[in-house]
Design a protein around this motif. Structure first.
Motif, mmCIF file in Angstrom:
data_model
loop_
_atom_site.group_PDB
_atom_site.id
_atom_site.type_symbol
_atom_site.label_atom_id
_atom_site.label_comp_id
_atom_site.label_asym_id
_atom_site.label_seq_id
_atom_site.Cartn_x
_atom_site.Cartn_y
_atom_site.Cartn_z
ATOM 1 N N ARG A 221 -59.050 19.698 -80.698
ATOM 2 C CA ARG A 221 -58.345 19.116 -81.853
ATOM 3 C C ARG A 221 -57.203 18.221 -81.400
ATOM 4 O O ARG A 221 -56.985 17.133 -81.951
ATOM 5 C CB ARG A 221 -57.822 20.231 -82.755
ATOM 6 N N ASP A 222 -56.444 18.674 -80.386
ATOM 7 C CA ASP A 222 -55.322 17.873 -79.894
ATOM 8 C C ASP A 222 -55.808 16.557 -79.306
ATOM 9 O O ASP A 222 -55.219 15.494 -79.563
ATOM 10 C CB ASP A 222 -54.567 18.676 -78.834
ATOM 11 N N THR A 223 -56.885 16.605 -78.541
ATOM 12 C CA THR A 223 -57.438 15.386 -77.936
ATOM 13 C C THR A 223 -57.888 14.414 -79.015
ATOM 14 O O THR A 223 -57.592 13.207 -78.955
ATOM 15 C CB THR A 223 -58.621 15.731 -77.014
ATOM 16 N N HIS A 224 -58.594 14.903 -80.012
ATOM 17 C CA HIS A 224 -59.092 14.027 -81.075
ATOM 18 C C HIS A 224 -57.942 13.450 -81.896
ATOM 19 O O HIS A 224 -57.998 12.284 -82.311
ATOM 20 C CB HIS A 224 -60.058 14.803 -81.975
ATOM 21 N N ARG A 225 -56.882 14.247 -82.114
ATOM 22 C CA ARG A 225 -55.725 13.742 -82.851
ATOM 23 C C ARG A 225 -55.073 12.593 -82.096
ATOM 24 O O ARG A 225 -54.741 11.555 -82.694
ATOM 25 C CB ARG A 225 -54.719 14.879 -83.058
ATOM 26 N N VAL A 226 -54.922 12.756 -80.790
ATOM 27 C CA VAL A 226 -54.294 11.709 -79.978
ATOM 28 C C VAL A 226 -55.157 10.445 -79.975
ATOM 29 O O VAL A 226 -54.643 9.321 -80.074
ATOM 30 C CB VAL A 226 -54.068 12.221 -78.544
ATOM 31 N N LEU A 227 -56.479 10.599 -79.885
ATOM 32 C CA LEU A 227 -57.364 9.438 -79.872
ATOM 33 C C LEU A 227 -57.372 8.732 -81.222
ATOM 34 O O LEU A 227 -57.478 7.498 -81.277
ATOM 35 C CB LEU A 227 -58.780 9.874 -79.490
ATOM 36 N N ASP A 228 -57.246 9.485 -82.300
ATOM 37 C CA ASP A 228 -57.124 8.856 -83.617
ATOM 38 C C ASP A 228 -55.850 8.012 -83.684
ATOM 39 O O ASP A 228 -55.830 6.934 -84.301
ATOM 40 C CB ASP A 228 -57.101 9.922 -84.720
ATOM 41 N N GLN A 229 -54.792 8.493 -83.028
ATOM 42 C CA GLN A 229 -53.550 7.717 -82.971
ATOM 43 C C GLN A 229 -53.755 6.425 -82.192
ATOM 44 O O GLN A 229 -53.161 5.387 -82.524
ATOM 45 C CB GLN A 229 -52.440 8.548 -82.319
ATOM 46 N N GLY A 233 -52.880 2.225 -82.816
ATOM 47 C CA GLY A 233 -51.943 1.568 -81.910
ATOM 48 C C GLY A 233 -50.706 2.392 -81.648
ATOM 49 O O GLY A 233 -49.701 1.878 -81.145
ATOM 50 N N ALA A 234 -50.747 3.700 -81.975
ATOM 51 C CA ALA A 234 -49.574 4.561 -81.832
ATOM 52 C C ALA A 234 -49.755 5.514 -80.650
ATOM 53 O O ALA A 234 -49.605 6.727 -80.794
ATOM 54 C CB ALA A 234 -49.342 5.341 -83.116
ATOM 55 N N LEU A 235 -50.087 4.976 -79.485
ATOM 56 C CA LEU A 235 -50.342 5.819 -78.327
ATOM 57 C C LEU A 235 -49.809 5.148 -77.079
ATOM 58 O O LEU A 235 -49.950 3.941 -76.892
ATOM 59 C CB LEU A 235 -51.856 6.068 -78.174
ATOM 60 N N ALA A 255 -63.849 16.363 -74.318
ATOM 61 C CA ALA A 255 -63.381 16.182 -75.695
ATOM 62 C C ALA A 255 -63.408 14.701 -76.080
ATOM 63 O O ALA A 255 -63.752 14.353 -77.221
ATOM 64 C CB ALA A 255 -61.970 16.746 -75.849
ATOM 65 N N ILE A 256 -63.049 13.833 -75.142
ATOM 66 C CA ILE A 256 -63.127 12.393 -75.399
ATOM 67 C C ILE A 256 -64.573 11.996 -75.688
ATOM 68 O O ILE A 256 -64.854 11.202 -76.580
ATOM 69 C CB ILE A 256 -62.576 11.596 -74.191
#
Length: 325
Positions: A221-229, A233-235, A255-256
Protein backbone atom coordinates in the motif's frame (compact mmCIF):
# COMPACT_ATOMS: atom_id res chain seq x y z
CA UNK A 1 13.50 -28.26 2.37
CA UNK A 2 14.51 -30.56 5.21
CA UNK A 3 11.68 -31.53 7.52
CA UNK A 4 9.21 -31.97 4.66
CA UNK A 5 6.93 -34.94 5.28
CA UNK A 6 4.40 -36.84 3.19
CA UNK A 7 1.54 -35.20 5.09
CA UNK A 8 2.82 -31.76 4.05
CA UNK A 9 2.23 -32.56 0.38
CA UNK A 10 -1.32 -33.67 1.09
CA UNK A 11 -2.01 -30.24 2.58
CA UNK A 12 -1.42 -28.61 -0.82
CA UNK A 13 -4.67 -29.13 -2.77
CA UNK A 14 -3.16 -28.03 -6.09
CA UNK A 15 -0.78 -31.02 -5.91
CA UNK A 16 -3.57 -33.58 -5.59
CA UNK A 17 -3.74 -34.42 -9.32
CA UNK A 18 0.02 -34.95 -9.93
CA UNK A 19 0.37 -36.79 -6.61
CA UNK A 20 -2.43 -39.18 -7.53
CA UNK A 21 -0.82 -39.76 -10.94
CA UNK A 22 2.48 -40.66 -9.29
CA UNK A 23 0.72 -42.80 -6.71
CA UNK A 24 -1.00 -44.79 -9.47
CA UNK A 25 2.34 -45.34 -11.23
CA UNK A 26 3.89 -46.50 -7.97
CA UNK A 27 1.04 -48.93 -7.33
CA UNK A 28 1.49 -50.50 -10.76
CA UNK A 29 5.29 -50.43 -10.41
CA UNK A 30 5.34 -48.36 -13.59
CA UNK A 31 7.29 -45.34 -12.36
CA UNK A 32 9.96 -44.54 -14.99
CA UNK A 33 13.61 -44.00 -14.22
CA UNK A 34 13.35 -40.27 -14.97
CA UNK A 35 10.62 -37.76 -14.08
CA UNK A 36 10.31 -34.13 -15.13
CA UNK A 37 8.12 -32.35 -12.57
CA UNK A 38 7.03 -29.12 -14.26
CA UNK A 39 5.64 -26.65 -11.74
CA UNK A 40 5.92 -22.93 -11.05
CA UNK A 41 8.39 -21.96 -8.28
CA UNK A 42 6.98 -21.73 -4.78
CA UNK A 43 4.17 -24.23 -5.38
CA UNK A 44 5.84 -27.27 -3.83
CA UNK A 45 7.66 -29.04 -6.65
CA UNK A 46 10.43 -30.19 -4.32
CA UNK A 47 7.84 -31.28 -1.76
CA UNK A 48 6.22 -33.47 -4.42
CA UNK A 49 9.60 -34.93 -5.42
CA UNK A 50 10.44 -35.73 -1.80
CA UNK A 51 7.00 -37.30 -1.31
CA UNK A 52 7.69 -39.55 -4.30
CA UNK A 53 11.15 -40.36 -2.92
CA UNK A 54 9.60 -41.26 0.44
CA UNK A 55 7.19 -43.61 -1.35
CA UNK A 56 10.11 -45.29 -3.11
CA UNK A 57 12.04 -45.81 0.13
CA UNK A 58 9.10 -46.46 2.49
CA UNK A 59 9.00 -49.95 3.97
CA UNK A 60 5.29 -49.67 4.77
CA UNK A 61 4.06 -48.03 1.57
CA UNK A 62 0.38 -48.74 0.90
CA UNK A 63 -1.63 -47.92 -2.23
CA UNK A 64 1.29 -45.90 -3.58
CA UNK A 65 1.41 -43.68 -0.48
CA UNK A 66 4.38 -43.42 1.92
CA UNK A 67 3.44 -44.00 5.54
CA UNK A 68 5.34 -40.95 6.77
CA UNK A 69 6.24 -42.74 10.02
CA UNK A 70 8.87 -45.40 9.25
CA UNK A 71 12.60 -44.82 9.54
CA UNK A 72 13.01 -44.36 5.79
CA UNK A 73 10.23 -41.78 5.57
CA UNK A 74 11.69 -39.85 8.49
CA UNK A 75 15.13 -39.93 6.90
CA UNK A 76 13.77 -38.48 3.66
CA UNK A 77 11.95 -35.77 5.63
CA UNK A 78 15.08 -34.82 7.58
CA UNK A 79 17.41 -34.98 4.57
CA UNK A 80 19.38 -37.83 6.14
CA UNK A 81 18.50 -40.60 3.68
CA UNK A 82 21.93 -41.71 2.38
CA UNK A 83 20.48 -43.05 -0.88
CA UNK A 84 18.76 -39.73 -1.69
CA UNK A 85 20.93 -37.19 -3.53
CA UNK A 86 19.91 -33.54 -3.88
CA UNK A 87 21.41 -31.41 -6.66
CA UNK A 88 20.95 -27.64 -6.60
CA UNK A 89 23.16 -24.62 -7.27
CA UNK A 90 26.00 -24.36 -4.79
CA UNK A 91 26.04 -21.34 -2.48
CA UNK A 92 28.67 -19.51 -4.53
CA UNK A 93 27.05 -20.29 -7.88
CA UNK A 94 23.80 -19.73 -9.76
CA UNK A 95 24.26 -22.94 -11.74
CA UNK A 96 24.29 -26.69 -11.28
CA UNK A 97 27.68 -27.63 -12.67
CA UNK A 98 29.08 -30.67 -14.44
CA UNK A 99 31.15 -31.77 -11.45
CA UNK A 100 27.97 -32.11 -9.38
CA UNK A 101 26.34 -34.27 -12.05
CA UNK A 102 29.45 -36.40 -12.43
CA UNK A 103 29.66 -36.92 -8.68
CA UNK A 104 26.00 -37.99 -8.63
CA UNK A 105 26.63 -40.42 -11.50
CA UNK A 106 29.56 -41.96 -9.61
CA UNK A 107 27.39 -42.31 -6.51
CA UNK A 108 24.63 -44.01 -8.51
CA UNK A 109 27.13 -46.56 -9.74
CA UNK A 110 27.84 -47.65 -6.14
CA UNK A 111 25.72 -50.12 -4.21
CA UNK A 112 22.96 -48.42 -2.28
CA UNK A 113 23.10 -48.37 1.51
CA UNK A 114 19.69 -50.02 1.74
CA UNK A 115 20.44 -52.54 -0.97
CA UNK A 116 17.36 -51.34 -2.89
CA UNK A 117 17.43 -48.14 -4.93
CA UNK A 118 18.87 -44.63 -5.17
CA UNK A 119 17.04 -41.40 -5.94
CA UNK A 120 18.38 -38.11 -7.29
CA UNK A 121 16.34 -34.87 -7.08
CA UNK A 122 17.59 -32.00 -9.25
CA UNK A 123 15.98 -28.65 -8.43
CA UNK A 124 15.65 -26.22 -10.03
CA UNK A 125 16.63 -28.28 -13.05
CA UNK A 126 16.77 -25.29 -15.39
CA UNK A 127 19.90 -24.24 -13.48
CA UNK A 128 21.84 -27.08 -15.08
CA UNK A 129 24.47 -25.44 -17.28
CA UNK A 130 25.06 -26.82 -20.75
CA UNK A 131 27.90 -29.15 -19.77
CA UNK A 132 25.99 -30.43 -16.75
CA UNK A 133 22.90 -31.11 -18.89
CA UNK A 134 25.00 -33.02 -21.42
CA UNK A 135 26.56 -35.10 -18.63
CA UNK A 136 23.12 -35.79 -17.18
CA UNK A 137 21.95 -37.02 -20.59
CA UNK A 138 24.38 -39.92 -20.38
CA UNK A 139 22.96 -40.90 -16.99
CA UNK A 140 19.38 -40.65 -18.31
CA UNK A 141 20.25 -42.89 -21.26
CA UNK A 142 21.96 -45.52 -19.12
CA UNK A 143 20.75 -45.22 -15.49
CA UNK A 144 22.79 -47.28 -13.06
CA UNK A 145 20.84 -50.03 -11.30
CA UNK A 146 17.57 -49.19 -9.58
CA UNK A 147 17.96 -45.43 -9.85
CA UNK A 148 15.22 -42.80 -10.14
CA UNK A 149 15.99 -39.24 -11.23
CA UNK A 150 13.51 -36.42 -10.63
CA UNK A 151 14.01 -33.04 -12.29
CA UNK A 152 11.94 -30.21 -10.79
CA UNK A 153 11.58 -27.11 -12.95
CA UNK A 154 9.40 -24.11 -13.56
CA UNK A 155 11.08 -23.46 -16.91
CA UNK A 156 11.23 -26.74 -18.78
CA UNK A 157 11.92 -24.89 -22.05
CA UNK A 158 15.39 -24.03 -20.74
CA UNK A 159 16.30 -27.72 -20.59
CA UNK A 160 17.66 -29.37 -23.75
CA UNK A 161 14.99 -31.23 -25.68
CA UNK A 162 17.16 -34.34 -25.46
CA UNK A 163 16.87 -34.22 -21.66
CA UNK A 164 13.13 -33.51 -21.71
CA UNK A 165 12.39 -36.35 -24.12
CA UNK A 166 13.96 -38.91 -21.79
CA UNK A 167 11.72 -38.04 -18.84
CA UNK A 168 8.08 -38.70 -18.03
CA UNK A 169 6.55 -35.26 -17.68
CA UNK A 170 4.44 -34.56 -14.59
CA UNK A 171 2.70 -31.23 -15.12
CA UNK A 172 1.25 -29.25 -12.21
CA UNK A 173 -1.29 -26.68 -13.41
CA UNK A 174 -1.00 -23.26 -11.70
CA UNK A 175 -3.80 -22.92 -9.15
CA UNK A 176 -6.14 -19.94 -9.14
CA UNK A 177 -5.07 -17.06 -6.91
CA UNK A 178 -8.29 -17.51 -4.93
CA UNK A 179 -7.22 -21.08 -4.11
CA UNK A 180 -3.83 -19.90 -2.84
CA UNK A 181 -5.36 -17.06 -0.82
CA UNK A 182 -7.88 -19.44 0.78
CA UNK A 183 -5.09 -21.89 1.65
CA UNK A 184 -3.03 -19.16 3.30
CA UNK A 185 -6.01 -17.57 5.06
CA UNK A 186 -6.80 -20.93 6.66
CA UNK A 187 -3.53 -20.46 8.56
CA UNK A 188 -4.57 -17.06 9.93
CA UNK A 189 -4.78 -13.51 8.68
CA UNK A 190 -7.14 -11.85 6.22
CA UNK A 191 -7.66 -12.69 2.57
CA UNK A 192 -6.83 -9.10 1.53
CA UNK A 193 -3.46 -9.15 3.31
CA UNK A 194 -2.52 -12.55 1.91
CA UNK A 195 -3.53 -11.48 -1.61
CA UNK A 196 -1.21 -8.48 -1.33
CA UNK A 197 1.58 -10.65 0.08
CA UNK A 198 1.20 -13.15 -2.77
CA UNK A 199 1.48 -10.35 -5.32
CA UNK A 200 4.85 -9.37 -3.84
CA UNK A 201 6.09 -12.97 -4.06
CA UNK A 202 4.90 -13.65 -7.61
CA UNK A 203 2.11 -15.95 -6.43
CA UNK A 204 4.45 -18.32 -4.55
CA UNK A 205 2.54 -19.43 -1.44
CA UNK A 206 5.33 -21.47 0.13
CA UNK A 207 7.74 -18.54 -0.18
CA UNK A 208 5.34 -16.24 1.63
CA UNK A 209 4.11 -18.77 4.20
CA UNK A 210 6.41 -17.69 7.02
CA UNK A 211 6.06 -13.95 6.34
CA UNK A 212 3.90 -11.36 8.08
CA UNK A 213 1.01 -10.67 5.64
CA UNK A 214 0.03 -7.47 7.45
CA UNK A 215 3.53 -6.01 7.06
CA UNK A 216 3.71 -7.06 3.41
CA UNK A 217 0.30 -5.61 2.62
CA UNK A 218 1.39 -2.39 4.32
CA UNK A 219 4.54 -2.24 2.21
CA UNK A 220 2.51 -2.71 -0.96
CA UNK A 221 0.00 0.00 0.00
CA UNK A 222 2.81 2.42 0.87
CA UNK A 223 4.60 1.75 -2.43
CA UNK A 224 1.43 2.25 -4.47
CA UNK A 225 0.59 5.46 -2.57
CA UNK A 226 4.03 6.89 -3.32
CA UNK A 227 3.78 5.92 -7.01
CA UNK A 228 0.36 7.55 -7.26
CA UNK A 229 2.03 10.71 -5.94
CA UNK A 230 4.61 10.40 -8.72
CA UNK A 231 1.81 10.74 -11.28
CA UNK A 232 0.89 14.03 -9.66
CA UNK A 233 4.48 15.27 -9.78
CA UNK A 234 4.62 15.23 -5.97
CA UNK A 235 7.56 12.87 -5.52
CA UNK A 236 11.28 13.25 -4.86
CA UNK A 237 12.74 10.31 -6.84
CA UNK A 238 16.19 10.65 -5.27
CA UNK A 239 15.02 10.59 -1.66
CA UNK A 240 12.47 7.83 -2.32
CA UNK A 241 14.96 5.64 -4.19
CA UNK A 242 17.52 5.93 -1.40
CA UNK A 243 14.92 4.96 1.21
CA UNK A 244 13.62 2.01 -0.81
CA UNK A 245 17.13 0.74 -1.54
CA UNK A 246 17.61 0.35 2.23
CA UNK A 247 14.17 -1.19 2.83
CA UNK A 248 13.54 -4.55 1.12
CA UNK A 249 14.39 -3.40 -2.44
CA UNK A 250 13.24 -6.71 -3.98
CA UNK A 251 9.80 -6.39 -2.38
CA UNK A 252 9.59 -2.73 -3.40
CA UNK A 253 10.34 -3.71 -7.00
CA UNK A 254 7.65 -6.41 -6.81
CA UNK A 255 5.17 -3.82 -5.53
CA UNK A 256 6.16 -1.46 -8.35
CA UNK A 257 5.56 -4.29 -10.81
CA UNK A 258 2.03 -4.88 -9.48
CA UNK A 259 1.27 -1.15 -9.66
CA UNK A 260 2.62 -0.87 -13.21
CA UNK A 261 0.56 -3.87 -14.36
CA UNK A 262 -2.56 -2.08 -13.09
CA UNK A 263 -1.62 1.10 -14.98
CA UNK A 264 -0.99 -0.87 -18.19
CA UNK A 265 -4.38 -2.55 -17.77
CA UNK A 266 -6.02 0.85 -17.20
CA UNK A 267 -4.42 2.16 -20.39
CA UNK A 268 -5.22 -0.94 -22.47
CA UNK A 269 -8.91 -0.87 -21.46
CA UNK A 270 -9.25 2.89 -21.87
CA UNK A 271 -10.06 3.53 -18.21
CA UNK A 272 -7.22 6.07 -17.95
CA UNK A 273 -5.06 7.95 -20.41
CA UNK A 274 -1.36 7.28 -20.24
CA UNK A 275 1.57 7.56 -22.59
CA UNK A 276 1.69 4.04 -24.04
CA UNK A 277 5.30 4.31 -25.13
CA UNK A 278 6.39 5.50 -21.69
CA UNK A 279 4.45 2.65 -20.09
CA UNK A 280 6.20 0.03 -22.21
CA UNK A 281 9.60 1.65 -21.65
CA UNK A 282 8.91 1.63 -17.91
CA UNK A 283 8.01 -2.05 -18.09
CA UNK A 284 11.30 -2.80 -19.85
CA UNK A 285 13.26 -0.78 -17.27
CA UNK A 286 11.50 -2.66 -14.49
CA UNK A 287 12.33 -6.01 -16.10
CA UNK A 288 15.99 -5.05 -16.27
CA UNK A 289 15.99 -3.89 -12.66
CA UNK A 290 14.50 -7.20 -11.48
CA UNK A 291 17.29 -9.02 -13.27
CA UNK A 292 19.89 -6.86 -11.54
CA UNK A 293 18.64 -7.26 -7.98
CA UNK A 294 21.10 -10.04 -7.14
CA UNK A 295 24.02 -8.14 -8.63
CA UNK A 296 26.19 -5.54 -6.84
CA UNK A 297 24.67 -2.62 -8.75
CA UNK A 298 23.82 0.65 -7.05
CA UNK A 299 20.20 -0.16 -6.26
CA UNK A 300 19.35 3.38 -5.20
CA UNK A 301 20.50 4.76 -8.54
CA UNK A 302 18.65 2.06 -10.49
CA UNK A 303 15.44 2.72 -8.52
CA UNK A 304 15.84 6.46 -9.05
CA UNK A 305 16.04 6.01 -12.83
CA UNK A 306 12.93 3.83 -12.78
CA UNK A 307 10.99 6.35 -10.68
CA UNK A 308 11.91 9.16 -13.08
CA UNK A 309 10.67 7.05 -15.98
CA UNK A 310 7.41 6.14 -14.22
CA UNK A 311 6.77 9.82 -13.71
CA UNK A 312 6.62 10.28 -17.50
CA UNK A 313 3.69 7.94 -18.17
CA UNK A 314 1.16 10.77 -17.75
CA UNK A 315 0.65 12.42 -21.17
CA UNK A 316 2.26 15.85 -21.42
CA UNK A 317 -1.00 17.51 -22.38
CA UNK A 318 -2.70 16.15 -19.29
CA UNK A 319 0.13 17.45 -17.13
CA UNK A 320 -0.06 20.89 -18.74
CA UNK A 321 -3.82 21.08 -18.29
CA UNK A 322 -3.45 20.13 -14.63
CA UNK A 323 -1.00 22.99 -14.05
CA UNK A 324 -3.26 25.51 -15.82
CA UNK A 325 -6.12 24.41 -13.58
Amino acid sequence: MSGVEASDVKSLPWLDAPRQRLSAALQRDRLPAALLIQIDPGLGGEWLARWCAAALFCTAVAAGEPCGRCVDCRRVASGEQPDLLLLSPLEDSKEIKIDQVREAARDLALTSHSGRRKVVIISPAEKLNRNAANALLKTLEEPAGAATLMLVTGEASRLPQTVQSRCMRVTCAPPATATLVAWLTARGGTAADWAAALALYDGRPLAVLGADPVALAGLQRDTHRVLDQALQGALDPVETAEAWARDEPALRVAAISAWLRERIDDWATGRRKFDGRALLESEESLRELRGWLDSPINKALALERLLWRLGTIVPRATTANRHRG
